[in-house]
Design a protein around this motif. Structure first.
Motif, PDB file in Angstrom:
ATOM      1  N   LEU A  25       0.830  -1.216   0.000  1.00 23.33           N
ATOM      2  CA  LEU A  25       0.000   0.000   0.000  1.00 23.33           C
ATOM      3  C   LEU A  25       0.860   1.260   0.000  1.00 23.33           C
ATOM      4  N   ASP A  26       1.974   1.228   0.741  1.00 21.67           N
ATOM      5  CA  ASP A  26       2.854   2.395   0.800  1.00 21.67           C
ATOM      6  C   ASP A  26       3.538   2.676  -0.534  1.00 21.67           C
ATOM      7  N   LEU A  27       3.775   1.634  -1.327  1.00 20.75           N
ATOM      8  CA  LEU A  27       4.464   1.805  -2.605  1.00 20.75           C
ATOM      9  C   LEU A  27       3.542   2.268  -3.729  1.00 20.75           C
ATOM     10  N   LEU A  28       2.230   2.244  -3.493  1.00 21.95           N
ATOM     11  CA  LEU A  28       1.285   2.651  -4.538  1.00 21.95           C
ATOM     12  C   LEU A  28       1.337   4.153  -4.766  1.00 21.95           C
ATOM     13  N   PRO A  29       1.020   4.591  -5.993  1.00 25.57           N
ATOM     14  CA  PRO A  29       0.875   6.031  -6.220  1.00 25.57           C
ATOM     15  C   PRO A  29      -0.278   6.571  -5.369  1.00 25.57           C
ATOM     16  N   PRO A  30      -0.218   7.846  -4.981  1.00 24.50           N
ATOM     17  CA  PRO A  30      -1.236   8.389  -4.076  1.00 24.50           C
ATOM     18  C   PRO A  30      -2.670   8.249  -4.595  1.00 24.50           C
ATOM     19  N   LEU A  31      -2.890   8.502  -5.882  1.00 19.16           N
ATOM     20  CA  LEU A  31      -4.244   8.410  -6.415  1.00 19.16           C
ATOM     21  C   LEU A  31      -4.741   6.971  -6.413  1.00 19.16           C
ATOM     22  N   SER A  32      -3.892   6.030  -6.767  1.00 18.22           N
ATOM     23  CA  SER A  32      -4.284   4.620  -6.753  1.00 18.22           C
ATOM     24  C   SER A  32      -4.586   4.151  -5.339  1.00 18.22           C
ATOM     25  N   ARG A  33      -3.776   4.599  -4.381  1.00 22.12           N
ATOM     26  CA  ARG A  33      -4.014   4.231  -2.985  1.00 22.12           C
ATOM     27  C   ARG A  33      -5.341   4.808  -2.496  1.00 22.12           C
ATOM     28  N   THR A  34      -5.621   6.048  -2.871  1.00 23.91           N
ATOM     29  CA  THR A  34      -6.874   6.684  -2.473  1.00 23.91           C
ATOM     30  C   THR A  34      -8.071   5.954  -3.064  1.00 23.91           C
ATOM     31  N   VAL A  35      -7.994   5.619  -4.346  1.00 28.88           N
ATOM     32  CA  VAL A  35      -9.088   4.896  -4.999  1.00 28.88           C
ATOM     33  C   VAL A  35      -9.300   3.541  -4.323  1.00 28.88           C
ATOM     34  N   PHE A  36      -8.212   2.845  -4.028  1.00 29.78           N
ATOM     35  CA  PHE A  36      -8.318   1.528  -3.390  1.00 29.78           C
ATOM     36  C   PHE A  36      -8.959   1.630  -2.018  1.00 29.78           C
ATOM     37  N   LEU A  37      -8.505   2.589  -1.214  1.00 31.54           N
ATOM     38  CA  LEU A  37      -9.038   2.718   0.142  1.00 31.54           C
ATOM     39  C   LEU A  37     -10.493   3.180   0.141  1.00 31.54           C
ATOM     40  N   LEU A  38     -10.846   4.089  -0.777  1.00 27.22           N
ATOM     41  CA  LEU A  38     -12.243   4.517  -0.862  1.00 27.22           C
ATOM     42  C   LEU A  38     -13.145   3.366  -1.293  1.00 27.22           C
ATOM     43  N   ARG A  55     -12.410  -0.117  -0.963  1.00 30.02           N
ATOM     44  CA  ARG A  55     -12.389  -1.275  -0.070  1.00 30.02           C
ATOM     45  C   ARG A  55     -12.732  -0.941   1.372  1.00 30.02           C
ATOM     46  N   VAL A  56     -12.263   0.195   1.856  1.00 32.13           N
ATOM     47  CA  VAL A  56     -12.505   0.537   3.266  1.00 32.13           C
ATOM     48  C   VAL A  56     -13.827   1.285   3.428  1.00 32.13           C
ATOM     49  N   ASP A  57     -14.023   2.345   2.603  1.00 32.00           N
ATOM     50  CA  ASP A  57     -15.246   3.152   2.719  1.00 32.00           C
ATOM     51  C   ASP A  57     -16.413   2.575   1.932  1.00 32.00           C
ATOM     52  N   ASP A  58     -16.163   1.591   1.076  1.00 33.21           N
ATOM     53  CA  ASP A  58     -17.189   0.891   0.304  1.00 33.21           C
ATOM     54  C   ASP A  58     -18.040   1.859  -0.535  1.00 33.21           C
ATOM     55  N   LEU A  59     -17.360   2.760  -1.257  1.00 30.55           N
ATOM     56  CA  LEU A  59     -18.054   3.713  -2.120  1.00 30.55           C
ATOM     57  C   LEU A  59     -18.207   3.154  -3.532  1.00 30.55           C
ATOM     58  N   ALA A  60     -19.203   3.646  -4.245  1.00 32.09           N
ATOM     59  CA  ALA A  60     -19.408   3.255  -5.640  1.00 32.09           C
ATOM     60  C   ALA A  60     -18.359   3.938  -6.524  1.00 32.09           C
ATOM     61  N   TYR A  61     -18.171   3.397  -7.721  1.00 37.44           N
ATOM     62  CA  TYR A  61     -17.179   3.967  -8.636  1.00 37.44           C
ATOM     63  C   TYR A  61     -17.492   5.419  -8.979  1.00 37.44           C
ATOM     64  N   ALA A  62     -18.768   5.742  -9.149  1.00 34.70           N
ATOM     65  CA  ALA A  62     -19.142   7.115  -9.492  1.00 34.70           C
ATOM     66  C   ALA A  62     -18.794   8.076  -8.358  1.00 34.70           C
ATOM     67  N   ASP A  63     -19.010   7.663  -7.113  1.00 33.74           N
ATOM     68  CA  ASP A  63     -18.670   8.515  -5.972  1.00 33.74           C
ATOM     69  C   ASP A  63     -17.164   8.709  -5.850  1.00 33.74           C
ATOM     70  N   ILE A  64     -16.426   7.645  -6.080  1.00 35.84           N
ATOM     71  CA  ILE A  64     -14.962   7.743  -6.026  1.00 35.84           C
ATOM     72  C   ILE A  64     -14.466   8.666  -7.133  1.00 35.84           C
ATOM     73  N   ALA A  65     -15.036   8.518  -8.330  1.00 40.21           N
ATOM     74  CA  ALA A  65     -14.636   9.368  -9.453  1.00 40.21           C
ATOM     75  C   ALA A  65     -14.908  10.832  -9.141  1.00 40.21           C
ATOM     76  N   TRP A  66     -16.061  11.104  -8.538  1.00 30.57           N
ATOM     77  CA  TRP A  66     -16.406  12.488  -8.208  1.00 30.57           C
ATOM     78  C   TRP A  66     -15.462  13.047  -7.159  1.00 30.57           C
ATOM     79  N   ARG A  67     -15.147  12.254  -6.140  1.00 29.72           N
ATOM     80  CA  ARG A  67     -14.255  12.726  -5.072  1.00 29.72           C
ATOM     81  C   ARG A  67     -12.834  12.945  -5.555  1.00 29.72           C
ATOM     82  N   CYS A  68     -12.376  12.096  -6.462  1.00 28.00           N
ATOM     83  CA  CYS A  68     -10.985  12.193  -6.928  1.00 28.00           C
ATOM     84  C   CYS A  68     -10.835  13.075  -8.160  1.00 28.00           C
ATOM     85  N   GLY A  69     -11.943  13.432  -8.792  1.00 31.52           N
ATOM     86  CA  GLY A  69     -11.867  14.275  -9.980  1.00 31.52           C
ATOM     87  C   GLY A  69     -11.404  13.539 -11.215  1.00 31.52           C
TER      88      GLY A  69
END
Length: 125
Positions: A13-26, A28-42
């Motif tokens: 997880l530490d070696l991942l790029p920041p955006l990829s890590r954010t998408v993964f955590l949103l 798997r951990v926050d259980d958000l839909a792809y559309a919500d993740i896309a909106w949050r990350c731009g």
């Protein structure tokens, strides 16, 4: 999970790029839909799917320590998939910009008297 597996997971997880890590955590951990993740990350929803798939690939490779033929092929195609996602996103932004420019052209005054009137008002200020 045992300590060694947990350490390898956190290192991956530490070696991942920041955006990829954010998408993964949103996802798997926050259980958000792809559309919500896309909106949050731009980013685009297709980019979210791409980032999540690549992140799962990287974490799986870090945990297993070996690469199968399918994983190797996927790794080779990552560059092309990322380029295709960037192209789709640029095209989408261009289309949105074109719609905006067309709307501005429709709203812009076409009569010269209107421009003269605006210039007189600017001169009085």
């Amino acid at each position: 999970m045992d300590d060694d597996l947990n350490r390898r997971y956190n290192d991956a997880l530490d070696l991942l790029p920041p955006l990829s890590r954010t998408v993964f955590l949103l996802s798997r951990v926050d259980d958000l839909a792809y559309a919500d993740i896309a909106w949050r990350c731009g980013i685009d929803a297709a980019e979210v799917q791409l980032r999540l798939a690549d992140t799962l690939f990287d974490i799986g490779r870090a945990l297993d320590g070996h690469v199968t033929i399918a994983m190797h092929l996927r790794g080779e195609l990552m560059i092309w998939r990322a380029a295709a996602a960037r192209y789709r996103l640029r095209r989408r932004h261009w289309r949105l910009g074109r719609c905006y420019r067309e709307a501005q052209a429709r709203l812009a005054p076409r009569d010269p008297w209107h421009r003269r009137f605006i210039n007189k008002i600017k001169g009085l200020m």
